[in-house]
Design an enzyme around this catalytic site. Structure first.
Site, PDB file in Angstrom:
ATOM      1  N   HIS A  81       0.869  -1.149   0.047  1.00 31.79           N
ATOM      2  CA  HIS A  81       0.016   0.099   0.097  1.00 31.79           C
ATOM      3  C   HIS A  81       0.714   1.070  -0.232  1.00 31.79           C
ATOM      4  O   HIS A  81       1.881   1.243   0.445  1.00 31.79           O
ATOM      5  CB  HIS A  81      -0.780   0.020   1.228  1.00 31.79           C
ATOM      6  CG  HIS A  81      -2.086  -0.875   1.183  1.00 31.79           C
ATOM      7  ND1 HIS A  81      -2.207  -1.682   2.241  1.00 31.79           N
ATOM      8  CD2 HIS A  81      -2.984  -1.078   0.246  1.00 31.79           C
ATOM      9  CE1 HIS A  81      -3.297  -2.488   1.939  1.00 31.79           C
ATOM     10  NE2 HIS A  81      -3.671  -2.469   0.726  1.00 31.79           N
ATOM     11  N   CYS A 120      -2.252   1.577   9.494  1.00 32.55           N
ATOM     12  CA  CYS A 120      -2.984   0.655   8.941  1.00 32.55           C
ATOM     13  C   CYS A 120      -3.898   0.012   9.812  1.00 32.55           C
ATOM     14  O   CYS A 120      -4.998  -0.526   9.576  1.00 32.55           O
ATOM     15  CB  CYS A 120      -2.064  -0.758   8.508  1.00 32.55           C
ATOM     16  SG  CYS A 120      -0.839  -0.427   7.230  1.00 32.55           S
TER      17      CYS A 120
END
Length: 296
Positions: free
Chosen positions: A193, A287
Site C-alpha cells: 500500500h 494501517c
C-alpha cells in the site's frame, strides 16, 4: 500538559463528536476525535501477500502478545481523548486488525472499500453494520480500492496505483470529489500500500521511501513536501506508517530510531509504542486505524 480548562474543553468536544452521526477528515494530521479499530484476536499469516509476511510466515503471530500491544495502543489513544470504536473480531478474517483498508474518510464523505485480496473480502461488512447503526452516510466504492492507498491533505487526495487499487477507482474518486485534486501515485506494488512508502505528517512535511517510486513520481512528491527519507531497514519495519493524532503528536515504532529522531528534530511529539508483533503482517499504526472524525 493540558490545563484543567483545556482538558475540560477537549472532553466537551469528545462528547459532542461522539453524539454526531458525521464523518469528517480533511487531513492526515488534524486532531483525531473518532477512530475505528479491530482487535487482533484471530490475527495470523495465512496467505502471503507482502515481503514482510514472507519473513515471518514460519514464526507467524503470537496472538496474545499482539493483543497486549494493541490494547496499549488503544489505551494511549483514549489517553489523548480519542473515541475508539472497536469492530467485532472474526475468525474468518485474520487480517481484520488493519481497519484502514476497509474504509476511508475524505472530507465529509466516508467510502466503504472494495477489497482486492480474497482473504480480506467481507471484512467491510462489520464496518458497514456499524455505520448503519450510527446513521453515518457512506458510499460503497464502485471498483477496487483500499484505504491504505488513499492519503488526504486538504484539497489533495493521493491515490496509490497498485494491485490493490485500480485506475478505475481513481476515476470514480475524481467524479465524487470535484473540489479535490486527485493525484495518482504509482509505486512498486511489492510494498502493498502507498502508506507503507509515503505519508503526510503536516502541511509541509512527509515521510517517504524513495526506492519505491520512479524518478518522476519522486520529484513530484519532493516538490510538495519536505520529505524525511526512510531507509530500507526502517521501511521494512513500517517507518512511514505512523499515525498522526494532531498538534504534532504521532505514533511510531521504537524500532525506527532514525525516523523518530528526524521527526523530533522537526518538533514532532513522537509517541513510541511497541507494535513488533503486529507489524509482522506488514502494517503498523496507520494501517490499524480508520479515522472517522478529525478537526483542526
Amino acid at each position: 500538559m493540558n490545563s484543567p480548562v483545556t482538558q475540560e474543553m477537549d472532553n466537551q468536544k469528545d462528547q459532542t463528536y461522539s453524539k454526531m452521526s458525521v464523518a469528517k477528515c480533511v487531513t492526515e494530521y488534524d486532531t483525531l476525535r473518532r477512530v475505528v479499530l479491530c482487535e487482533p484476536k484471530y490475527m495470523a499469516i495465512k496467505d502471503i501477500i507482502n515481503d514482510v509476511q514472507k519473513k515471518y510466515k514460519d514464526e507467524n503471530i503470537d496472538r496474545e502478545k499482539a493483543m497486549q500491544q494493541h490494547k496499549e495502543f488503544e489505551a494511549k489513544l483514549k489517553e489523548h481523548n480519542v473515541e475508539v470504536i472497536k469492530l467485532p473480531s472474526s475468525e474468518r478474517y485474520p487480517e481484520q486488525v488493519f481497519t484502514r483498508d476497509i474504509g476511508f474518510t475524505l472530507g465529509d464523505r466516508l467510502f466503504l472499500a472494495d477489497m482486492a485480496s480474497d482473504i480480506r473480502k467481507g471484512e467491510e461488512a462489520a464496518l458497514q453494520n456499524w455505520l448503519l447503526q450510527e446513521n453515518i452516510p457512506f458510499r460503497v466504492s464502485e471498483s477496487r480500492v483500499e484505504g491504505g492507498d488513499v492519503i488526504v491533505d486538504r484539497n489533495r487526495v493521493f491515490v496509490g496505483i497498485s494491485s490493490r487499487t485500480s485506475e478505475e477507482s481513481v476515476l470514480h474518486l475524481e467524479q465524487s470529489l470535484p473540489d479535490h485534486e486527485v493525484i495518482r501515485v504509482p509505486f512498486n506494488e511489492k510494498y502493498l500500500h502507498l502508506d507503507c512508502v509515503f505519508n503526510v505528517i503536516s502541511s509541509g512535511d512527509g515521510l517517504y521511501f524513495p526506492e519505491a517510486f520512479d524518478e518522476e513520481t519522486r520529484k513530484s512528491l519532493e516538490s510538495m513536501y519536505n520529505l524525511i527519507e526512510v531507509n530500507k531497514e526502517e521501511q521494512f519495519t513500517m517507518g512511514t506508517n505512523v499515525l498522526s493524532i494532531g498538534s504534532g503528536r504521532l505514533f511510531s515504532l521504537p524500532q525506527n530510531p532514525q525516523v523518530n529522531a528526524a521527526m523530533r528534530s522537526k518538533g514532532f511529539d513522537v509517541i513510541e509504542i511497541d507494535f513488533s508483533e503486529i507489524i509482522k503482517s506488514g502494517g503498523s499504526f496507520r494501517c490499524c486505524s480508520m479515522p472517522v472524525v478529525r478537526n483542526d
